[in-house]
Design an enzyme around this catalytic site. Sequence first.
Site, short mmCIF file in Angstrom:
data_model
loop_
_atom_site.label_atom_id
_atom_site.label_comp_id
_atom_site.label_asym_id
_atom_site.label_seq_id
_atom_site.Cartn_x
_atom_site.Cartn_y
_atom_site.Cartn_z
N HIS A 87 -30.33 59.60 -15.81
CA HIS A 87 -30.58 60.33 -17.06
C HIS A 87 -30.19 59.50 -18.27
CE1 HIS A 87 -31.57 63.97 -19.17
NE2 HIS A 87 -30.35 64.14 -19.65
N ASP A 112 -33.61 59.85 -12.54
CA ASP A 112 -33.15 61.01 -13.31
C ASP A 112 -33.49 62.28 -12.53
OD1 ASP A 112 -32.52 62.95 -15.15
OD2 ASP A 112 -33.59 62.01 -16.82
N SER A 161 -32.88 63.77 -23.77
CA SER A 161 -32.54 64.97 -23.02
C SER A 161 -33.02 66.20 -23.80
CB SER A 161 -31.04 65.00 -22.72
OG SER A 161 -30.74 65.97 -21.75
#
Length: 465
Positions: A438, A406, A321
Amino acid sequence: ESFAWSPDSKSLVYVSRKKTGKDYAESTNSDLFLYNIGDAGTRNLTEGMMGYDTNPAFSKDGRYLAWLSMERDGYEADKNRLMVMDMNTGVKTDMTADWDYTIDNFAWRPDGKVIYFNAYHSGVAPVFAMDFKTHRVTELAREQADYTGLVPVGNNTVITRRHSMIAPNDIYRLDISKKGTAVTRLTAINEDIMNQLTLPVVKACMVPTTDGKEMLTWMVYPPKFDAAGKYPAILYCQGGPQSAVSQFWSARWNFCLMASNGYIMVAPNRRGVPGFGTEWEEQISKDYPGQNMRDYLSGIDWAMDNEPAIDRKHVGCTGASYGGFSTYWLAGNHNHRFAAFFAHAGIFNTEAQYLETEEMWFANWDMGGAFWDKDNKAAQRTFANSPHRFVDKWDTPIFVSHGEYDFRILASQGMQAFNAAKLRGIPAEMVIFPDECHWILKPQNAVLWQRLYFRWFGRWLKDQK
C-alpha cells in the site's frame, strides 16, 4: 509486536486478536492477555471491551497497567482512550473520559504520578501530561511541529523526537518545571544537508467551510517566494481517511520537497482528521462523498481567492489511499478547478473495493455496509457516489500509481481508473510497482515515484503555460 513485561518479570501482557476466518476479517476486537511465567496460565484482561486494545505499559511499581483502548468493534479510527487497570483490584478507569481527543502514544513518569502522552491537537502533535489522580491534562510543549515518542528520564525530564514539514526528526530533551518546559535540541543529524537548502515557508490558515465552521489549512510556499509572481498549486488530499494532516515529515509525501519544486501546496484538515475533536473526526464515516469533499473544494477555492500568487489555470490535485479516492472523486466533480491529477493506491470502484479489501471491518464501518443491502441508506449513498460513477465527467489528465502487493486497496482499482481515462480519451499514465504494497517503501522505487510525480505535474502545471 505490542507487549509489556511486568516489573517483577513474573508475567507479561501481550496483545492479540484471537479470531479466525470471517470473524477476523470483520472485527477489530483485540485484547490484552496476561501470561504468568510460573504456571503458564493466560488471562484475558479486557474481555468484554470490544474495540482495539493495544500498547500495554506497567507503572514502575507494577501496581497499574495502562493501555490504549477503542470502544467500538469494527471502528479502527475510534477515539483512542487511555485506560488504566489496578492490578490488585481489577478496576478499570478511562483516564480520558473528559478529554475529547485521541491519544497516539504515552509513557509513565517513573514515580507513577503523571502519564505523558502525544496527541494530535489543532494540526500539530504536542506533548501533554496527565495527573494520575485528577486526570487533569496539561500541555507541556507545543510548536508548529510534531513531537513523537516519549522516554521519561527521571521525574522532570523527557526525551522525545520532533519534526515538521520543513525539518526531519531530531532528538530533543524536555526539562519540566513549575515555571514551564525548557526544550533543548540534542541531535542535528541532517544539519549539514539542511544548511545548504533554502526552505519553504509554512503558514496555518483558517478557512470557512460550507457548514459555517472553520478549517485549519496548511499553505506551504516555495523557497524565495515572490508574492508578485505566479505559481502553480497542488491540493493535497489526506489518506486514512482518519489520519492527521499535521506537521509530518515523510520520505514520499513531503511538502518541503513539493514546495521546493515550485508549487504552492494546499493541505486542508478536512472533516475526518484527528486533532479537532471527536465530532469533526467521526463526521466522515458513511459520508465519503459529502462534507469532506466540500471541505476540499472550500480549501482550494479559498486559497485561489486569497493568494494572488496562485496561477488559477494551473492547479493540481493529489493524494494516496483515501486521498487517492478523493482524487478520483474530485476528477469527476471539480468543475474545471484542476488541470491535472495524480492518484496513488486509491479506491476507484467502491463496490469492487468492498469485496477486495482485507479489512472488512473498515468497509463495513466507513462505507456503511454491503452494496447489496438495499435497505441500508448509508451504504447505498456510498456506493451510488463511487468515483467510477462520475467517469463520464472526467476531462482532465490523470496519473495512476499503485503497488501490486497492496491488499488494502488492490492494484486493480488503479488499473480500472487508468483504463477509464484512456477509454475517455483523457491523457493518462500509470505505474504499477510489482514489489510494493500500500506504500512505496523501497528507496529506489521511492526515487522513481518522485521523478514520475514531478514529471507529470511539471508537464501539466508548468510546461502547458
